[in-house]
Design an enzyme around this catalytic site. Sequence first.
Site, PDB file in Angstrom:
ATOM      1  CG  HIS A   1     -11.182  -1.260 -16.146  1.00  0.00           C
ATOM      2  ND1 HIS A   1     -12.330  -1.977 -15.903  1.00  0.00           N
ATOM      3  CD2 HIS A   1     -10.900  -1.616 -15.593  1.00  0.00           C
ATOM      4  CE1 HIS A   1     -12.531  -2.989 -15.663  1.00  0.00           C
ATOM      5  NE2 HIS A   1     -10.486  -2.743 -14.971  1.00  0.00           N
TER       6      HIS A   1
ATOM      7  CG  ASN B   1     -11.988  -5.229 -11.955  1.00  0.00           C
ATOM      8  OD1 ASN B   1     -12.118  -4.990 -13.218  1.00  0.00           O
ATOM      9  ND2 ASN B   1     -10.375  -4.948 -12.385  1.00  0.00           N
TER      10      ASN B   1
ATOM     11  CB  CYS C   1     -10.403  -4.626 -17.976  1.00  0.00           C
ATOM     12  SG  CYS C   1      -9.856  -5.731 -16.959  1.00  0.00           S
TER      13      CYS C   1
END
Length: 329
Positions: free
Chosen positions: A250, A280, A111
Amino acid sequence: MPSAVLCGLGAWLPPDVVTNADVAARTGTTDEWITARTGIRQRHVVRAGTGTADLAVEAGSRALKSAGLDAVDYVVLATTTPDRLCPATAPEVAHRLGLAGVPAFDVSAVCSGFLYATQVARALISGGQAETVLVVAAESFTTLVDPDDRATAPIFGDGAGAAVYRAGDPDEPGAVAAVALHSDGGLADLIAVDGGGALARSAGDTAPAHIRMFGRSTFAHAIKNMEAVTREVLAIAGWDLAEVKHVVGHQANARILTAVTQRLGLPDDAAVLHLDQVGNTAGASIPLALHHGSATGRIRAGDRLVLPAFGAGATWGAAALVWPDLVPG
């Protein structure tokens, strides 16, 4: 010493959409349960026969068009879902973009991948090795998800975002003012995909390569480290918190982003949220959120942005820049 200046931005999402209702039907949850805990309402997913390179090429071509370029000196692909264990995916992406012969390589930081790749671009440019660098962050993360796992199936989506950096003046809009990066392998078990790796294969383990995650611990570490690294990168840039217009973090969980923003003492609306539409997307989430914010007019030229991330590894980091006047592709 030249700075890396953002001059192009592109994004691509696969067309197939999975709603919360679709996920709930498989996992024994509800749309309301998923939304309340994550802020996610839908996610885009790759269909059979589509890979990470396909997403990366689409986003990369749009970023090059946004920058008005048809060639760059390097291609850096941030991904944790390469199309093959070997070779790297970046050379294929470069070839399909008409950049055969250009140095191209993968960066794996999950990420935090876009931030790590951006730091690589900065180093190449400031060291005089490149005038232009294409950074692509592309993930087909749903290929790592057990669709029946209520802990992970509602969370992840697929997509790609890309940025073009050029050599320029450190004081001009778009110049990356600072980047701070960290890792802690002691937290490797927080989020992991064990199957498919060399360790599993050497032991004869043929279990599916599915992601597993300790959600509560990840939540706590993400908030703590994203707040700390945001303060760190602002100190490096010489910025005051009051100067920050947007936190484009993020996109893992809406509650994480809200908590980080509140702990920094910034208004809730400083957090730019896009995960409700895409889930995500791991390393691709920050450039996708930047693209969305710019395309919708939320992010405007002259805004000061900070970009924090936390992910598996564990890795975390943040970048700071003043948004340039560009048209995203």
